[in-house]
Write a protein that holds these residues in place. Structure first.
Motif, mmCIF file in Angstrom:
data_model
loop_
_atom_site.group_PDB
_atom_site.id
_atom_site.type_symbol
_atom_site.label_atom_id
_atom_site.label_comp_id
_atom_site.label_asym_id
_atom_site.label_seq_id
_atom_site.Cartn_x
_atom_site.Cartn_y
_atom_site.Cartn_z
ATOM 1 N N ASP A 17 39.960 32.729 51.834
ATOM 2 C CA ASP A 17 41.391 32.656 51.532
ATOM 3 C C ASP A 17 41.908 33.977 50.965
ATOM 4 O O ASP A 17 42.967 34.467 51.359
ATOM 5 N N SER A 18 41.153 34.535 50.056
ATOM 6 C CA SER A 18 41.550 35.805 49.444
ATOM 7 C C SER A 18 41.586 36.917 50.494
ATOM 8 O O SER A 18 42.527 37.716 50.525
ATOM 9 N N ALA A 19 40.579 36.952 51.340
ATOM 10 C CA ALA A 19 40.530 37.984 52.383
ATOM 11 C C ALA A 19 41.716 37.847 53.327
ATOM 12 O O ALA A 19 42.354 38.852 53.688
ATOM 13 N N ALA A 20 42.038 36.618 53.723
ATOM 14 C CA ALA A 20 43.168 36.403 54.624
ATOM 15 C C ALA A 20 44.479 36.842 53.980
ATOM 16 O O ALA A 20 45.323 37.467 54.638
ATOM 17 N N GLU A 21 44.637 36.537 52.719
ATOM 18 C CA GLU A 21 45.856 36.932 52.011
ATOM 19 C C GLU A 21 45.985 38.445 51.935
ATOM 20 O O GLU A 21 47.043 39.018 52.215
ATOM 21 N N HIS A 22 44.908 39.115 51.575
ATOM 22 C CA HIS A 22 44.950 40.572 51.446
ATOM 23 C C HIS A 22 45.135 41.246 52.808
ATOM 24 O O HIS A 22 45.891 42.222 52.921
ATOM 25 N N LEU A 23 44.464 40.739 53.821
ATOM 26 C CA LEU A 23 44.634 41.325 55.153
ATOM 27 C C LEU A 23 46.062 41.128 55.663
ATOM 28 O O LEU A 23 46.607 42.011 56.329
ATOM 29 N N GLY A 24 46.651 39.991 55.341
ATOM 30 C CA GLY A 24 48.052 39.775 55.713
ATOM 31 C C GLY A 24 48.979 40.772 55.045
ATOM 32 O O GLY A 24 49.890 41.305 55.674
ATOM 33 N N LYS A 25 48.743 41.028 53.770
ATOM 34 C CA LYS A 25 49.560 42.014 53.050
ATOM 35 C C LYS A 25 49.362 43.408 53.628
ATOM 36 O O LYS A 25 50.327 44.170 53.786
ATOM 37 N N ILE A 26 48.122 43.753 53.941
ATOM 38 C CA ILE A 26 47.837 45.067 54.525
ATOM 39 C C ILE A 26 48.517 45.196 55.887
ATOM 40 O O ILE A 26 49.102 46.242 56.200
ATOM 41 N N ALA A 27 48.472 44.140 56.687
ATOM 42 C CA ALA A 27 49.127 44.174 58.000
ATOM 43 C C ALA A 27 50.633 44.376 57.849
ATOM 44 O O ALA A 27 51.246 45.111 58.630
ATOM 45 N N THR A 28 51.235 43.754 56.852
ATOM 46 C CA THR A 28 52.663 43.931 56.605
ATOM 47 C C THR A 28 52.971 45.371 56.216
ATOM 48 O O THR A 28 53.957 45.956 56.685
ATOM 49 N N ILE A 29 52.129 45.947 55.384
ATOM 50 C CA ILE A 29 52.322 47.344 54.974
ATOM 51 C C ILE A 29 52.228 48.266 56.181
ATOM 52 O O ILE A 29 53.052 49.167 56.373
#
Length: 65
Positions: A17-29
């Motif tokens: 869950d944490s990895a998915a959240e962080h990867l989503g934020k990175i993709a947005t950036i």
């Protein structure tokens, strides 16, 4: 044996869950950066084209006179 695997499953789920959240934020950036870069390149190209047209206008006027 079932009780021992439950904490591992919970930990794995929390990490996923944490990895998915962080990867989503990175993709947005990254997406925002790509959009901003494309806009800046477009504006720069427009400036270059405008600069190329500006010096040739006086030559045309001088040739017409």
């Amino acid at each position: 044996m079932v009780n021992e695997s439950l904490p591992n499953k919970d930990t794995l789920q929390a990490v996923a869950d944490s990895a998915a959240e962080h990867l989503g934020k990175i993709a947005t950036i990254v997406q925002t950066a790509v959009v901003d870069i494309a806009k800046e390149l477009g504006e720069w190209f427009s400036d270059v084209m405008a600069a190329r047209e500006t010096p040739s206008e006086p030559k045309r006027e001088a040739a017409e006179s």
